[in-house]
Write a protein that holds these residues in place. Structure first.
Motif, PDB file in Angstrom:
ATOM      1  N   LEU A 172       0.841  -1.186   0.000  1.00 43.00           N
ATOM      2  CA  LEU A 172       0.000   0.000   0.000  1.00 43.00           C
ATOM      3  C   LEU A 172       0.883   1.246   0.000  1.00 43.00           C
ATOM      4  N   GLU A 173       0.795   2.013  -1.052  1.00 36.38           N
ATOM      5  CA  GLU A 173       1.569   3.255  -1.151  1.00 36.38           C
ATOM      6  C   GLU A 173       0.619   4.390  -1.429  1.00 36.38           C
ATOM      7  N   PHE A 178      -3.032   6.077   3.468  1.00 37.18           N
ATOM      8  CA  PHE A 178      -4.037   5.016   3.545  1.00 37.18           C
ATOM      9  C   PHE A 178      -4.455   4.797   4.995  1.00 37.18           C
ATOM     10  N   ASN A 179      -3.471   4.706   5.888  1.00 40.30           N
ATOM     11  CA  ASN A 179      -3.725   4.465   7.303  1.00 40.30           C
ATOM     12  C   ASN A 179      -4.512   5.627   7.912  1.00 40.30           C
ATOM     13  N   GLU A 185      -7.678  -0.247  11.827  1.00 37.29           N
ATOM     14  CA  GLU A 185      -8.432  -1.504  11.691  1.00 37.29           C
ATOM     15  C   GLU A 185      -8.371  -2.027  10.262  1.00 37.29           C
ATOM     16  N   VAL A 186      -8.548  -1.111   9.302  1.00 35.05           N
ATOM     17  CA  VAL A 186      -8.513  -1.523   7.890  1.00 35.05           C
ATOM     18  C   VAL A 186      -7.093  -1.922   7.528  1.00 35.05           C
TER      19      VAL A 186
END
Length: 186
Positions: A172-173, A178-179, A185-186
């Motif tokens: 994930l970039e 994103f976080n 949780e995701v």
């Protein structure tokens, strides 16, 4: 303090804090200390259990030796007893000492049962510590060590029993965005 010094030293060299470096710092300064404290606690508890068991065994051994001496003396006394009242006194003394020995045996049995339960509890603590060392506390997912161990188990199962498995890797970039957007949780 040791972790702070390692971070400062790494930063002074101008080195980046790549995932591998962060994992190394975590293993060295956080996980190792946690595991060390847990092992120290278990070690101290085991020493206490062994001391108590040895003390109980020593007391039982002394009581058994004393009882053996009484039996030998009573056998000699019975050989030389002249009347029924002398025999009755010897038998009464033996009966009382036998009751005492039964109490000593029950105490040793209780001590051993307690020690066994305590050791089982310590084994559970060690197992929980071992499992906790494989889990990321934030996500609840396996960390790198847990991932490696799980992959090894699945590979062994595949080789032995042809149990299929799959591994999905996603990068994930930019991860921080994103976080921040979707949460831990995701």
């Amino acid at each position: 303090p040791d972790l702070s010094m390692a971070i400062e030293s790494h930063a002074k060299r101008g080195a980046k804090f790549e995932e591998e470096k962060c994992a190394e710092l975590f293993r060295t300064f956080v996980l190792a200390k946690y595991a060390s404290n847990q092992l120290k606690s278990v070690h101290e508890d085991m020493q206490s259990i062994l001391r108590d068991a040895l003390s109980s065994m020593g007391a039982a051994g002394a009581a058994t030796s004393e009882f053996g001496d009484l039996l030998e003396g009573s056998a000699s006394s019975l050989d030389s007893a002249q009347d029924l009242s002398a025999v009755r006194a010897i038998v009464t003394a033996l009966a009382a000492k036998t009751v005492d020995m039964a109490g000593v045996a029950r105490n040793v049995q209780d001590e051993l049962r307690n020690a066994t339960e305590h050791v089982q509890h310590l084994q559970e603590r060690l197992e929980a510590t071992k499992e906790a060392a494989l889990i990321d506390p934030l996500t609840g997912l396996h960390n790198r060590a847990g991932f490696d161990r799980r992959i090894a188990v699945m590979e062994t199962e595949f080789r032995a029993e042809r149990v299929p498995f799959s591994v999905v890797v996603a990068d994930l970039e930019p991860f921080k965005k994103f976080n921040d957007t979707y949460g831990h949780e995701v």
